[in-house]
Design a protein around this motif. Structure first.
Motif, PDB file in Angstrom:
ATOM      1  N   ALA A 108       0.756  -1.139   0.087  1.00 40.57           N
ATOM      2  CA  ALA A 108      -0.084  -0.080   0.064  1.00 40.57           C
ATOM      3  C   ALA A 108       0.649   1.183  -0.225  1.00 40.57           C
ATOM      4  O   ALA A 108       1.782   1.305   0.837  1.00 40.57           O
ATOM      5  N   LYS A 109       0.422   2.302  -1.046  1.00 37.51           N
ATOM      6  CA  LYS A 109       1.280   3.380  -1.057  1.00 37.51           C
ATOM      7  C   LYS A 109       0.364   4.638  -1.375  1.00 37.51           C
ATOM      8  O   LYS A 109      -0.732   4.454  -2.027  1.00 37.51           O
ATOM      9  N   ARG A 110       0.592   5.600  -0.574  1.00 42.06           N
ATOM     10  CA  ARG A 110      -0.452   6.587  -0.848  1.00 42.06           C
ATOM     11  C   ARG A 110       0.286   7.998  -0.716  1.00 42.06           C
ATOM     12  O   ARG A 110       1.292   8.286   0.057  1.00 42.06           O
ATOM     13  N   ALA A 111      -0.118   8.910  -1.510  1.00 42.82           N
ATOM     14  CA  ALA A 111       0.256  10.367  -1.560  1.00 42.82           C
ATOM     15  C   ALA A 111      -0.693  11.305  -1.752  1.00 42.82           C
ATOM     16  O   ALA A 111      -1.571  11.437  -2.377  1.00 42.82           O
ATOM     17  N   SER A 112      -0.684  12.651  -1.053  1.00 41.58           N
ATOM     18  CA  SER A 112      -1.839  13.470  -0.937  1.00 41.58           C
ATOM     19  C   SER A 112      -1.359  14.807  -0.571  1.00 41.58           C
ATOM     20  O   SER A 112      -0.361  15.089   0.013  1.00 41.58           O
ATOM     21  N   ALA A 113      -1.963  15.832  -1.261  1.00 42.38           N
ATOM     22  CA  ALA A 113      -1.457  17.128  -1.295  1.00 42.38           C
ATOM     23  C   ALA A 113      -2.816  18.095  -1.092  1.00 42.38           C
ATOM     24  O   ALA A 113      -3.783  17.867  -1.944  1.00 42.38           O
ATOM     25  N   ASP A 146     -12.662  31.884  -0.719  1.00 44.62           N
ATOM     26  CA  ASP A 146     -12.080  31.007   0.086  1.00 44.62           C
ATOM     27  C   ASP A 146     -11.933  29.487  -0.894  1.00 44.62           C
ATOM     28  O   ASP A 146     -12.598  29.118  -1.609  1.00 44.62           O
ATOM     29  N   LEU A 147     -10.636  29.404  -1.037  1.00 46.92           N
ATOM     30  CA  LEU A 147     -10.181  28.246  -1.985  1.00 46.92           C
ATOM     31  C   LEU A 147      -9.697  26.976  -1.396  1.00 46.92           C
ATOM     32  O   LEU A 147      -8.780  27.148  -0.445  1.00 46.92           O
ATOM     33  N   LEU A 148     -10.042  25.921  -1.949  1.00 50.58           N
ATOM     34  CA  LEU A 148      -9.382  24.632  -1.258  1.00 50.58           C
ATOM     35  C   LEU A 148      -9.162  23.738  -2.519  1.00 50.58           C
ATOM     36  O   LEU A 148     -10.138  23.416  -3.341  1.00 50.58           O
ATOM     37  N   VAL A 149      -8.181  23.250  -2.555  1.00 50.53           N
ATOM     38  CA  VAL A 149      -7.501  22.309  -3.693  1.00 50.53           C
ATOM     39  C   VAL A 149      -7.225  21.213  -3.022  1.00 50.53           C
ATOM     40  O   VAL A 149      -6.157  21.204  -2.445  1.00 50.53           O
ATOM     41  N   SER A 150      -7.469  19.874  -3.612  1.00 51.96           N
ATOM     42  CA  SER A 150      -6.733  18.588  -2.850  1.00 51.96           C
ATOM     43  C   SER A 150      -6.742  17.796  -4.321  1.00 51.96           C
ATOM     44  O   SER A 150      -7.381  17.645  -5.101  1.00 51.96           O
ATOM     45  N   GLY A 151      -5.630  16.781  -4.140  1.00 49.33           N
ATOM     46  CA  GLY A 151      -5.379  15.879  -5.028  1.00 49.33           C
ATOM     47  C   GLY A 151      -4.651  14.648  -4.255  1.00 49.33           C
ATOM     48  O   GLY A 151      -4.037  14.868  -3.148  1.00 49.33           O
ATOM     49  N   SER A 152      -4.919  13.476  -4.643  1.00 49.65           N
ATOM     50  CA  SER A 152      -4.598  12.259  -3.855  1.00 49.65           C
ATOM     51  C   SER A 152      -4.173  11.089  -4.830  1.00 49.65           C
ATOM     52  O   SER A 152      -4.913  10.959  -5.931  1.00 49.65           O
ATOM     53  N   GLU A 154      -3.609 -14.101  -5.988  1.00 48.08           N
ATOM     54  CA  GLU A 154      -2.640 -13.388  -6.028  1.00 48.08           C
ATOM     55  C   GLU A 154      -3.158 -11.857  -6.263  1.00 48.08           C
ATOM     56  O   GLU A 154      -3.687 -11.362  -7.389  1.00 48.08           O
ATOM     57  N   GLY A 155      -3.099 -11.184  -5.219  1.00 46.85           N
ATOM     58  CA  GLY A 155      -3.507  -9.802  -5.284  1.00 46.85           C
ATOM     59  C   GLY A 155      -4.896  -9.533  -5.916  1.00 46.85           C
ATOM     60  O   GLY A 155      -5.057  -8.595  -6.575  1.00 46.85           O
ATOM     61  N   MET A 156      -5.966 -10.399  -5.622  1.00 44.54           N
ATOM     62  CA  MET A 156      -7.205 -10.188  -6.421  1.00 44.54           C
ATOM     63  C   MET A 156      -7.952  -8.989  -5.538  1.00 44.54           C
ATOM     64  O   MET A 156      -8.735  -8.339  -6.403  1.00 44.54           O
ATOM     65  N   ASP A 157      -7.540  -8.509  -4.703  1.00 46.50           N
ATOM     66  CA  ASP A 157      -8.272  -7.513  -3.983  1.00 46.50           C
ATOM     67  C   ASP A 157      -7.626  -5.920  -4.165  1.00 46.50           C
ATOM     68  O   ASP A 157      -7.532  -5.133  -3.286  1.00 46.50           O
ATOM     69  N   PHE A 158      -6.607  -5.854  -5.195  1.00 46.72           N
ATOM     70  CA  PHE A 158      -5.840  -4.812  -5.329  1.00 46.72           C
ATOM     71  C   PHE A 158      -6.720  -3.601  -5.607  1.00 46.72           C
ATOM     72  O   PHE A 158      -7.756  -3.459  -6.262  1.00 46.72           O
ATOM     73  N   GLU A 159      -6.024  -2.424  -5.362  1.00 46.29           N
ATOM     74  CA  GLU A 159      -6.722  -1.117  -5.368  1.00 46.29           C
ATOM     75  C   GLU A 159      -6.021  -0.049  -5.863  1.00 46.29           C
ATOM     76  O   GLU A 159      -4.863   0.149  -5.504  1.00 46.29           O
ATOM     77  N   ARG A 160      -6.729   0.689  -6.854  1.00 43.29           N
ATOM     78  CA  ARG A 160      -5.908   1.838  -7.292  1.00 43.29           C
ATOM     79  C   ARG A 160      -6.812   3.075  -7.483  1.00 43.29           C
ATOM     80  O   ARG A 160      -7.947   3.047  -8.142  1.00 43.29           O
ATOM     81  N   SER A 161      -6.285   4.222  -7.034  1.00 49.09           N
ATOM     82  CA  SER A 161      -7.124   5.341  -7.202  1.00 49.09           C
ATOM     83  C   SER A 161      -6.508   6.682  -7.197  1.00 49.09           C
ATOM     84  O   SER A 161      -5.346   6.596  -6.864  1.00 49.09           O
ATOM     85  N   GLY A 162      -7.151   7.715  -7.884  1.00 47.38           N
ATOM     86  CA  GLY A 162      -6.474   9.082  -8.084  1.00 47.38           C
ATOM     87  C   GLY A 162      -7.290  10.042  -8.107  1.00 47.38           C
ATOM     88  O   GLY A 162      -8.257   9.697  -8.339  1.00 47.38           O
TER      89      GLY A 162
END
Length: 243
Positions: A188-193, A204-210, A235-243
């Motif tokens: 599992a790896k995650r990055a967000s800003a 009022d401004l809010l910007v998010s990416g992950s 093998e890894g049948m429950d993998f997940e990817r999102s962006g």
């Protein structure tokens, strides 16, 4: 066969001063007294601002401080700690049960899920997604209001067992840049800003990416231990990817 699941998110939230009347005045880093807990403002129980003591419903509020203190990463994890709610996971979707009700195959269509009062249940089955496929990351969530019990008179048929209203943060709550990098088990790896700011003209401004990626867990099933079925290994049948 592996099942791929993708979600795409670009979030820009704009609001004009004055600040929302629903914003909590209590500092997030302070423990609330009993009187403060009874006077936390909510908007989900009756569609207008009122305190928890005034609401004619059983309400739980998960604050920003709770999410940071306990390290919740998804809406599913946060809701699992709410009394009267329980969650399940079949390595494909996250399921939510309410006070003993949680029939398999319902896909959470008896729970109304909202973001800032806007319904997020999808149109075909009326289901509500709670895992990594939820519309927004918890990084930009200010609080989660959970109203147990039927609310169909106000909200329609999805609000049979509970109402869950996710309230987003505002730029004034961030005032700068926040970044998070995570790593965990099963690849599992995650990055967000997150960037938020309130400008002098009142905007009022809010910007998010992950971005998130997990390889999934390998499982062994002895009853399928045969070369034709990969020796019983999924093998890894429950993998997940999102962006």
């Amino acid at each position: 066969m592996k099942k791929s699941r993708w979600s795409v998110l670009y979030v820009v939230l704009l609001s004009l001063a004055p600040s929302s009347a629903l914003a909590q005045e209590n500092g997030q880093d302070e423990f609330l007294s009993l009187d403060d807990l009874l006077n936390v403002e909510i908007s989900s129980a009756a569609k207008y601002a009122q305190t928890t003591s005034e609401a004619a419903a059983s309400v739980t509020v998960i604050t920003r401080d709770d999410m940071e203190r306990y390290g919740y990463r998804t809406l599913q994890e946060a809701l699992a700690q709410v009394r009267g709610l329980y969650q399940g996971y079949d390595r494909n979707y996250a399921y939510l049960g309410i006070r003993g009700f949680g029939r398999p195959g319902d896909y959470n269509n008896r729970v109304l899920l909202m973001v800032n009062g806007h319904v997020m249940n999808e149109n075909f089955y009326g289901s509500a997604v709670l895992g990594e496929d939820f519309a927004i990351p918890l990084d930009i969530v200010e609080r989660i209001e959970v109203v147990r019990g039927p609310g169909s008179a106000l909200y329609g048929s999805n609000a049979m067992f509970a109402i869950i209203n996710v309230i987003s943060r505002e730029g004034r709550d961030v005032e700068g840049l926040e970044a998070v990098v995570e790593g965990g088990s099963f690849g599992a790896k995650r990055a967000s800003a997150l960037f938020g700011q309130e400008f002098d003209n009142g905007v009022d401004l809010l910007v998010s990416g992950s971005w998130y990626d997990a390889s999934g867990q390998d499982l062994y099933f002895p009853e399928f231990d045969d070369p034709e079925t990969n020796n019983g290994i999924a093998e890894g049948m429950d993998f997940e990817r999102s962006g």
